[in-house]
Design a protein around this motif. Structure first.
Motif, PDB file in Angstrom:
ATOM      1  N   GLU A   1       1.591  -2.467  -7.367  1.00 57.35           N
ATOM      2  CA  GLU A   1       1.146  -2.378  -5.975  1.00 57.35           C
ATOM      3  C   GLU A   1       2.299  -1.915  -5.084  1.00 57.35           C
ATOM      4  N   LEU A   2       3.523  -2.336  -5.397  1.00 56.64           N
ATOM      5  CA  LEU A   2       4.696  -1.874  -4.648  1.00 56.64           C
ATOM      6  C   LEU A   2       4.867  -0.366  -4.806  1.00 56.64           C
ATOM      7  N   VAL A   3       4.759   0.126  -6.031  1.00 52.02           N
ATOM      8  CA  VAL A   3       4.899   1.562  -6.293  1.00 52.02           C
ATOM      9  C   VAL A   3       3.816   2.332  -5.550  1.00 52.02           C
ATOM     10  N   GLN A   4       2.591   1.857  -5.657  1.00 53.48           N
ATOM     11  CA  GLN A   4       1.458   2.497  -4.981  1.00 53.48           C
ATOM     12  C   GLN A   4       1.683   2.510  -3.463  1.00 53.48           C
ATOM     13  N   SER A   5       2.128   1.401  -2.921  1.00 55.59           N
ATOM     14  CA  SER A   5       2.369   1.316  -1.475  1.00 55.59           C
ATOM     15  C   SER A   5       3.452   2.280  -1.026  1.00 55.59           C
ATOM     16  N   LEU A   6       4.515   2.386  -1.807  1.00 57.15           N
ATOM     17  CA  LEU A   6       5.600   3.300  -1.448  1.00 57.15           C
ATOM     18  C   LEU A   6       5.118   4.750  -1.472  1.00 57.15           C
ATOM     19  N   VAL A   7       4.452   5.163  -2.541  1.00 56.35           N
ATOM     20  CA  VAL A   7       3.976   6.544  -2.634  1.00 56.35           C
ATOM     21  C   VAL A   7       3.016   6.850  -1.489  1.00 56.35           C
ATOM     22  N   ASN A   8       2.210   5.890  -1.114  1.00 57.10           N
ATOM     23  CA  ASN A   8       1.193   6.118  -0.084  1.00 57.10           C
ATOM     24  C   ASN A   8       1.715   5.963   1.344  1.00 57.10           C
ATOM     25  N   THR A   9       3.043   5.941   1.510  1.00 58.64           N
ATOM     26  CA  THR A   9       3.589   5.924   2.874  1.00 58.64           C
ATOM     27  C   THR A   9       3.565   7.304   3.511  1.00 58.64           C
ATOM     28  N   LEU A  10       3.302   8.342   2.711  1.00 58.21           N
ATOM     29  CA  LEU A  10       3.221   9.689   3.264  1.00 58.21           C
ATOM     30  C   LEU A  10       1.805  10.213   3.106  1.00 58.21           C
ATOM     31  N   ASP A  11       1.191  10.576   4.215  1.00 59.22           N
ATOM     32  CA  ASP A  11      -0.132  11.194   4.210  1.00 59.22           C
ATOM     33  C   ASP A  11       0.088  12.702   4.240  1.00 59.22           C
ATOM     34  N   LEU A  12      -0.098  13.369   3.101  1.00 55.49           N
ATOM     35  CA  LEU A  12       0.163  14.807   3.016  1.00 55.49           C
ATOM     36  C   LEU A  12      -0.746  15.624   3.924  1.00 55.49           C
ATOM     37  N   GLU A  13      -1.962  15.171   4.114  1.00 56.84           N
ATOM     38  CA  GLU A  13      -2.920  15.928   4.926  1.00 56.84           C
ATOM     39  C   GLU A  13      -2.489  15.982   6.394  1.00 56.84           C
ATOM     40  N   SER A  14      -2.062  14.846   6.932  1.00 52.39           N
ATOM     41  CA  SER A  14      -1.676  14.807   8.346  1.00 52.39           C
ATOM     42  C   SER A  14      -0.169  14.972   8.546  1.00 52.39           C
ATOM     43  N   GLY A  15       0.604  14.717   7.503  1.00 55.42           N
ATOM     44  CA  GLY A  15       2.059  14.772   7.622  1.00 55.42           C
ATOM     45  C   GLY A  15       2.674  13.490   8.137  1.00 55.42           C
ATOM     46  N   ALA A  16       1.847  12.488   8.418  1.00 56.35           N
ATOM     47  CA  ALA A  16       2.350  11.216   8.942  1.00 56.35           C
ATOM     48  C   ALA A  16       3.117  10.460   7.860  1.00 56.35           C
ATOM     49  N   ASP A  17       4.321  10.047   8.188  1.00 51.07           N
ATOM     50  CA  ASP A  17       5.169   9.304   7.271  1.00 51.07           C
ATOM     51  C   ASP A  17       5.357   7.894   7.815  1.00 51.07           C
ATOM     52  N   ALA A  18       4.748   6.930   7.151  1.00 52.99           N
ATOM     53  CA  ALA A  18       4.825   5.545   7.610  1.00 52.99           C
ATOM     54  C   ALA A  18       6.249   4.999   7.565  1.00 52.99           C
ATOM     55  N   LEU A  19       7.126   5.617   6.768  1.00 55.25           N
ATOM     56  CA  LEU A  19       8.514   5.152   6.733  1.00 55.25           C
ATOM     57  C   LEU A  19       9.226   5.395   8.058  1.00 55.25           C
ATOM     58  N   ASP A  20       8.605   6.154   8.946  1.00 53.61           N
ATOM     59  CA  ASP A  20       9.150   6.350  10.287  1.00 53.61           C
ATOM     60  C   ASP A  20       8.879   5.146  11.182  1.00 53.61           C
ATOM     61  N   THR A  21       8.044   4.219  10.717  1.00 55.59           N
ATOM     62  CA  THR A  21       7.689   3.065  11.541  1.00 55.59           C
ATOM     63  C   THR A  21       8.415   1.802  11.076  1.00 55.59           C
ATOM     64  N   PRO A  22       8.824   0.972  12.010  1.00 55.93           N
ATOM     65  CA  PRO A  22       9.484  -0.290  11.647  1.00 55.93           C
ATOM     66  C   PRO A  22       8.579  -1.192  10.805  1.00 55.93           C
ATOM     67  N   GLU A  23       7.267  -1.154  11.048  1.00 50.76           N
ATOM     68  CA  GLU A  23       6.332  -2.013  10.316  1.00 50.76           C
ATOM     69  C   GLU A  23       6.306  -1.667   8.827  1.00 50.76           C
ATOM     70  N   ALA A  24       6.221  -0.391   8.526  1.00 52.50           N
ATOM     71  CA  ALA A  24       6.188   0.031   7.118  1.00 52.50           C
ATOM     72  C   ALA A  24       7.514  -0.261   6.441  1.00 52.50           C
ATOM     73  N   ARG A  25       8.613  -0.004   7.143  1.00 46.68           N
ATOM     74  CA  ARG A  25       9.922  -0.305   6.557  1.00 46.68           C
ATOM     75  C   ARG A  25      10.042  -1.791   6.261  1.00 46.68           C
ATOM     76  N   ALA A  26       9.584  -2.618   7.179  1.00 45.06           N
ATOM     77  CA  ALA A  26       9.646  -4.071   6.982  1.00 45.06           C
ATOM     78  C   ALA A  26       8.778  -4.503   5.813  1.00 45.06           C
ATOM     79  N   SER A  27       7.603  -3.885   5.660  1.00 47.17           N
ATOM     80  CA  SER A  27       6.707  -4.273   4.564  1.00 47.17           C
ATOM     81  C   SER A  27       7.312  -3.952   3.200  1.00 47.17           C
ATOM     82  N   LEU A  28       8.206  -2.960   3.155  1.00 50.08           N
ATOM     83  CA  LEU A  28       8.875  -2.594   1.907  1.00 50.08           C
ATOM     84  C   LEU A  28      10.272  -3.200   1.804  1.00 50.08           C
ATOM     85  N   GLY A  29      10.673  -3.924   2.839  1.00 47.05           N
ATOM     86  CA  GLY A  29      11.992  -4.543   2.835  1.00 47.05           C
ATOM     87  C   GLY A  29      13.111  -3.542   2.994  1.00 47.05           C
ATOM     88  N   LEU A  30      12.880  -2.509   3.801  1.00 52.20           N
ATOM     89  CA  LEU A  30      13.867  -1.444   3.978  1.00 52.20           C
ATOM     90  C   LEU A  30      14.533  -1.509   5.342  1.00 52.20           C
TER      91      LEU A  30
END
Length: 166
Positions: free
Chosen positions: A12-41
């Motif tokens: 689930e961690l691997v799946q969550s990390l890969v799915n932080t980038l939406d290729l269709e829209s270009g949105a990268d969740a790693l740009d958000t503090p919430e996503a970084r916190a959820s992955l411990g980054l």
């Protein structure tokens, strides 16, 4: 986009990390503090996390029988940096593989991959066949031949394109 349930165990961690980038829209969740916190980054760890994410995506495409679409650092190279420890319980002899640095994303991913290898689930974590998607999903189909993250979205689009092409 993914309508499927989360991958089992550490995948689930691997799946969550890969799915932080939406290729269709270009949105990268790693740009958000919430996503970084959820992955411990921390913010300074994001470039390494992105490199790991794309290396994982390339591997998941290979699991689905497709060549990767861009050059990436081989996953083997990235995971070789992950110090892991085997702990054996003296009471029952059970063993676990744990990261020596539980905060390190690459170590947690390496432990998840190792666990999935042991349980036989690693090859079922795949990337969607759709070139504008490549979303990570866990293939629960009986034969393990799933091709899309969602039959209702990516699968339907592919079938419609094929139909209209005839």
């Amino acid at each position: 986009m993914n309508a499927r349930s989360p991958a089992p165990g550490g995948l689930e961690l691997v799946q969550s990390l890969v799915n932080t980038l939406d290729l269709e829209s270009g949105a990268d969740a790693l740009d958000t503090p919430e996503a970084r916190a959820s992955l411990g980054l921390r913010e300074d760890e994001v470039p390494d996390a992105r490199e790991l994410r794309e290396s994982l995506r390339a591997t998941l495409l290979a699991h689905a029988g497709h060549p990767p679409h861009r050059e990436v650092t081989p996953l083997t190279d990235l995971l070789s940096r992950a110090p892991l420890r085997i702990t054996v319980d003296a009471g029952d002899g059970s063993a676990t593989l744990t990261p020596t640095d539980a905060r390190s994303l690459v170590s947690r991913v390496a432990a998840a991959v190792a666990e999935a290898l042991v349980t036989g689930t690693w090859a079922r974590l795949k990337a969607c066949e759709a070139s504008d998607c490549h979303w990570a999903y866990y293939d629960r189909s009986p034969a393990g031949r799933g091709r899309w993250c969602s039959m209702q979205v990516c699968g339907a689009r592919a079938k419609m394109r094929r139909y209209r092409g005839k």
